[in-house]
Scaffold this active site. Structure first.
Site, PDB file in Angstrom:
ATOM      1  N   GLY A   1      -2.473  -2.534   1.313  1.00  0.00           N
ATOM      2  CA  GLY A   1      -2.854  -3.419   2.402  1.00  0.00           C
ATOM      3  C   GLY A   1      -3.780  -4.535   1.940  1.00  0.00           C
ATOM      4  O   GLY A   1      -3.761  -5.635   2.484  1.00  0.00           O
TER       5      GLY A   1
ATOM      6  N   TYR B   1      14.177 -21.899  -1.331  1.00  0.00           N
ATOM      7  CA  TYR B   1      15.482 -22.075  -0.688  1.00  0.00           C
ATOM      8  C   TYR B   1      16.628 -21.592  -1.557  1.00  0.00           C
ATOM      9  O   TYR B   1      17.731 -21.447  -1.100  1.00  0.00           O
ATOM     10  CB  TYR B   1      15.704 -23.504  -0.173  1.00  0.00           C
ATOM     11  CG  TYR B   1      15.376 -24.607  -1.145  1.00  0.00           C
ATOM     12  CD1 TYR B   1      16.248 -24.939  -2.163  1.00  0.00           C
ATOM     13  CD2 TYR B   1      14.183 -25.333  -1.004  1.00  0.00           C
ATOM     14  CE1 TYR B   1      15.938 -25.966  -3.049  1.00  0.00           C
ATOM     15  CE2 TYR B   1      13.873 -26.351  -1.883  1.00  0.00           C
ATOM     16  CZ  TYR B   1      14.743 -26.660  -2.901  1.00  0.00           C
ATOM     17  OH  TYR B   1      14.431 -27.665  -3.770  1.00  0.00           O
TER      18      TYR B   1
ATOM     19  N   SER C   1       4.294  -7.918 -12.738  1.00  0.00           N
ATOM     20  CA  SER C   1       5.020  -6.672 -12.980  1.00  0.00           C
ATOM     21  C   SER C   1       4.628  -5.629 -11.943  1.00  0.00           C
ATOM     22  O   SER C   1       3.448  -5.473 -11.612  1.00  0.00           O
ATOM     23  CB  SER C   1       4.682  -6.141 -14.369  1.00  0.00           C
ATOM     24  OG  SER C   1       5.258  -6.989 -15.329  1.00  0.00           O
TER      25      SER C   1
ATOM     26  N   ASP D   1       1.124  -0.548   5.699  1.00  0.00           N
ATOM     27  CA  ASP D   1       1.071   0.254   4.477  1.00  0.00           C
ATOM     28  C   ASP D   1       2.001   1.469   4.531  1.00  0.00           C
ATOM     29  O   ASP D   1       1.682   2.469   5.177  1.00  0.00           O
ATOM     30  CB  ASP D   1      -0.358   0.795   4.264  1.00  0.00           C
ATOM     31  CG  ASP D   1      -1.227  -0.126   3.438  1.00  0.00           C
ATOM     32  OD1 ASP D   1      -0.750  -1.204   3.026  1.00  0.00           O
ATOM     33  OD2 ASP D   1      -2.395   0.236   3.188  1.00  0.00           O
ATOM     34  N   PRO D   2       3.118   1.421   3.815  1.00  0.00           N
ATOM     35  CA  PRO D   2       3.921   2.651   3.709  1.00  0.00           C
ATOM     36  C   PRO D   2       3.125   3.812   3.097  1.00  0.00           C
ATOM     37  O   PRO D   2       3.383   4.966   3.429  1.00  0.00           O
ATOM     38  CB  PRO D   2       5.092   2.236   2.807  1.00  0.00           C
ATOM     39  CG  PRO D   2       5.233   0.766   3.051  1.00  0.00           C
ATOM     40  CD  PRO D   2       3.823   0.265   3.241  1.00  0.00           C
ATOM     41  N   HIS D   3       2.132   3.519   2.249  1.00  0.00           N
ATOM     42  CA  HIS D   3       1.395   4.637   1.660  1.00  0.00           C
ATOM     43  C   HIS D   3       0.331   5.216   2.604  1.00  0.00           C
ATOM     44  O   HIS D   3      -0.397   6.125   2.226  1.00  0.00           O
ATOM     45  CB  HIS D   3       0.835   4.304   0.275  1.00  0.00           C
ATOM     46  CG  HIS D   3      -0.254   3.271   0.207  1.00  0.00           C
ATOM     47  ND1 HIS D   3      -0.458   2.500  -0.907  1.00  0.00           N
ATOM     48  CD2 HIS D   3      -1.197   2.870   1.095  1.00  0.00           C
ATOM     49  CE1 HIS D   3      -1.488   1.689  -0.699  1.00  0.00           C
ATOM     50  NE2 HIS D   3      -1.948   1.897   0.498  1.00  0.00           N
TER      51      HIS D   3
ATOM     52  N   THR E   1      -9.692   0.800  10.254  1.00  0.00           N
ATOM     53  CA  THR E   1      -9.841   1.774   9.178  1.00  0.00           C
ATOM     54  C   THR E   1     -10.857   2.848   9.543  1.00  0.00           C
ATOM     55  O   THR E   1     -10.670   4.015   9.216  1.00  0.00           O
ATOM     56  CB  THR E   1     -10.306   1.059   7.896  1.00  0.00           C
ATOM     57  OG1 THR E   1      -9.521  -0.123   7.769  1.00  0.00           O
ATOM     58  CG2 THR E   1     -10.132   1.929   6.686  1.00  0.00           C
TER      59      THR E   1
HETATM   60  C1  LIG Z   1      -6.324   0.690   4.429  1.00  0.00           C
HETATM   61  C2  LIG Z   1      -6.502  -0.610   5.082  1.00  0.00           C
HETATM   62  C3  LIG Z   1      -6.467  -1.802   4.346  1.00  0.00           C
HETATM   63  C4  LIG Z   1      -6.378  -1.819   2.841  1.00  0.00           C
HETATM   64  O1  LIG Z   1      -5.224  -1.224   2.394  1.00  0.00           O
HETATM   65  P1  LIG Z   1      -5.103  -0.615   0.916  1.00  0.00           P
HETATM   66  O2  LIG Z   1      -3.726  -0.079   0.977  1.00  0.00           O
HETATM   67  O3  LIG Z   1      -6.162   0.427   0.795  1.00  0.00           O
HETATM   68  O4  LIG Z   1      -5.264  -1.725  -0.037  1.00  0.00           O
HETATM   69  C5  LIG Z   1      -6.574  -2.988   5.023  1.00  0.00           C
HETATM   70  N1  LIG Z   1      -6.703  -3.009   6.349  1.00  0.00           N
HETATM   71  C6  LIG Z   1      -6.753  -1.888   7.094  1.00  0.00           C
HETATM   72  C7  LIG Z   1      -6.905  -1.989   8.578  1.00  0.00           C
HETATM   73  C8  LIG Z   1      -6.655  -0.643   6.478  1.00  0.00           C
HETATM   74  O5  LIG Z   1      -6.716   0.471   7.218  1.00  0.00           O
END
Ligand SMILES: *Cc1c(COP(=O)(O)O)cnc(C)c1O
Length: 611
Positions: free
Chosen positions: A149, A414, A434, A383-385, A292
């Site tokens: 993110g 384009y 990369s 964030d998929p993770h 967060t």
């Molecule tokens: C976790 C988070 C981020 C940062 O994402 P990372 O994957 O840890 O780099 C940014 N914004 C919000 C609201 C988040 O919860």
């Protein structure tokens, strides 16, 4: 879809399947190597000395792996367990874990198509899937995988910054196109309008000239480009972004949060009006879907409506939605045809899963409205993770209109109108170089198995939210814990918008915030790596602190509820809180229901140790 077949399981219940697939993957890859020019020479036959050396090399490899395994077992956190109630981490989907491992054996690099003919198209495909998930038109949209993110937020600010400098550049290169516009007007050309103008620039063959006259070549003009507004609940990546992109941290303005920790849209309007008054442009506004710290869902629909009002007054700002955490929750509102479900249906379909409406009442209408409004945002981080249940490092940036890439690309974007003939050189359109194709494959495999609607991710995430609500209510119904002659209160910061619970304890009669902070710090230490390997912990939580510096006086309401007088808040200016992200779907299931009592009992034990 059976949720419990998606993961290896807290007791490795799906081990047989997992082993089978690992075996298949290893065999498959081994064969792939063998059948590439099968007649080529093999490694040479070894004489005695060389055999010894070979053995020594393989032994060293084995030892290194054994050492690594030992380190990992001692120093890892059991995310998979229903006892893990800490950060935004949990078990990952078997599909994505296996997809990742299989792809890793091939080690593709998605920086360039040439190095990843299999996985670059997967990255483009999951970008489209995520774009559709947030309500964008996948045929016009753009999305790709970032390392997280943080980098997705950097890219959003990068694009907003470059795009908003384009009207100034066009006025220099093609003055006829912009007409008579003063600085303020040039600063407030709506983003979609800028993209249309850029189309005309391209038609006249002046794209390079215009880009050379934009901020990417000239740098930020003296006096800056305007303010970037973020809520107090922001992720700290925005502070870094303002630094890295040359916007400057002083150009950040912080919007207050309300007592539910959602952005105060009234205060946002107040700030914007003030800026308009002094003719300072608003470069962008960040709205957070799933903060967060608190998991709060900002009322995006209201911010979108606010911008419509400003647009009528010829003022425009970029709206970025930071849904790094909460983005995937939108699947809970989507049917199989990607249509946003009516509110009543969202509620009733979860009642059908046996969740009790009187208990949970999720989602509130305001949360529903915020998710629905995502389609109108100018860029979105997901964030998929996090709630995609995919291993690291997988974030994503999404844009409704891929033409915006022309402002950041190092080849004219384009070319990808003729995509088949000119395969994507991703490295030219993104911040990173990369990058592991395995990550894109992991997201792709996850989406193959768990669909992006209410019956797939929606169901999984709805279970995690249910778990959070049960945790919240079990704290609420155990507000007083008695230990010998002492009594402790527990309070939750607010009712969760999604699946994060924030809470703190205080001893009855204590009016010192310093003492209360110490108590919660000590409780945290008992339920975290601070007390030794977490493998032995009854449960694992995380912590955070809410300070005056970040939130102004907002947290004082919470400390008041815990019996702390206002003067103490003024003295300490910080409250230490415990935080549980409940991502596991397990705690909504009946065979884990007694865990709440386990957690409460364990809290009592630890409090007794501290008393
Ligand atoms: C976790 C988070 C981020 C940062 O994402 P990372 O994957 O840890 O780099 C940014 N914004 C919000 C609201 C988040 O919860």
């Amino acid at each position: 879809m059976d949720i419990n077949s998606l993961f290896l399981g807290p007791k490795s219940e799906n081990e047989e399947f997992f082993r089978d697939m690992l075996q298949f993957m290893v065999n498959d890859h081994i064969g792939w190597r063998k059948y590439f020019h099968p007649d080529d020479a093999s490694l040479p036959h070894l004489d005695e000395d060389a055999r010894k050396e070979k053995k020594e090399t393989l032994d060293r490899t084995r030892e290194a792996l054994l050492e690594l395994a030992a380190n990992l077992q001692v120093g890892s956190v059991p995310w998979f367990s229903p006892r893990y109630l800490g950060h935004m981490t949990t078990d990952t989907l078997m599909a994505s874990l296996l997809g990742y491992m299989l792809t890793l054996l091939y080690n593709p690099n998605n920086c360039a198509y040439e190095a990843s003919p299999a996985t670059t198209p997967m990255e483009i495909e999951v970008g489209r899937q995520l774009a559709a998930m947030v309500g964008y038109d996948p045929l016009k949209a753009w999305g790709h995988i970032t390392s997280g993110g943080t980098v997705a937020n950097y890219e959003a600010m990068w694009i907003a910054r470059n795009l908003r400098s384009i009207p100034f550049a066009i006025q220099k290169v093609m003055p006829g196109l912009m007409g008579e516009m003063n600085h303020w007007q040039l600063s407030n050309v709506p983003g979609p309008k800028i993209l249309d103008l850029l189309d005309q620039v391209k038609t006249s063959g002046k794209l390079e000239e215009v880009r050379d006259a934009s901020v990417r070549s000239l740098g930020i003009p003296a006096g800056g480009m305007g303010k970037w507004l973020v809520p107090q609940s922001k992720h700290y990546s925005w502070v870094k972004a303002a630094d890295i992109l040359g916007i400057g941290q002083d150009q950040l303005e912080f919007v207050k949060v309300k007592k539910d920790y959602r952005m105060d849209v009234g205060h946002l309007k107040h700030l914007i009006d003030g800026l308009i008054n002094e003719e300072t442009p608003v470069l962008g506004v960040v709205v957070v879907i799933g903060t967060t710290e608190e998991g709060a869902v900002d009322e995006l629909d209201k911010v979108i409506a606010l911008r419509q009002d400003y647009e009528k007054q010829n003022t425009w700002f970029h709206i970025h939605v930071d849904a790094a955490y909460g983005g995937y929750v939108r699947t809970a509102f989507l049917d199989e045809n990607n249509q946003f479900l009516p509110y009543g249906q969202v509620k009733s379909q979860y009642l059908a899963q046996g969740f009790d409406e009187s208990d949970t009442a999720w989602p509130e209408k305001s949360v529903y409205n915020a998710f629905r409004a995502m389609a109108a945002a100018d860029s979105i981080t997901v964030d998929p993770h996090k709630m995609g249940y995919v291993p690291y490092a997988a974030g994503a940036i999404l844009l409704p209109d891929r033409r915006a890439l022309d402002t950041i690309s190092y080849f004219a974007a384009y070319v990808f109108e003729k995509e088949e003939k000119n395969p994507m050189l991703l490295g030219s359109y993104i911040m990173e170089g990369s990058k592991a194709g395995a990550v894109a494959a992991a997201v792709w495999t996850a989406h193959r198995v768990v669909s992006l609607h209410a019956g797939g991710y929606g169901k999984l995430i709805r279970n995690s939210i249910e778990g959070a609500y049960r945790f919240y209510y079990s704290l609420k119904t155990n507000p007083v814990i008695k230990i010998l002659d002492k009594e402790y209160h527990v309070h939750c910061l607010c009712k969760p918008d999604i699946n994060i619970v924030i809470y703190a304890f205080n001893q009855k009669g204590n009016t010192s915030l310093k003492k209360m902070n110490e108590l919660n710090q000590k409780i945290y230490e008992k339920f975290s790596y601070r007390s030794g390997p977490v493998y032995a912990s009854d449960y694992i939580m995380s912590k955070t602190s809410l300070s005056y510096e970040e939130y102004g006086d907002r947290p004082a309401l919470f400390t008041h509820a815990l019996g702390i007088p206002h003067s103490e808040w003024e003295k300490e200016q910080e409250v230490f809180v415990l935080r549980s992200c409940i991502m596991t779907p397990l705690l909504a299931q009946s065979n884990y229901s007694e865990y709440w009592n386990v957690f409460i009992a364990s809290l009592k034990d630890k409090l007794a140790e501290l008393a």
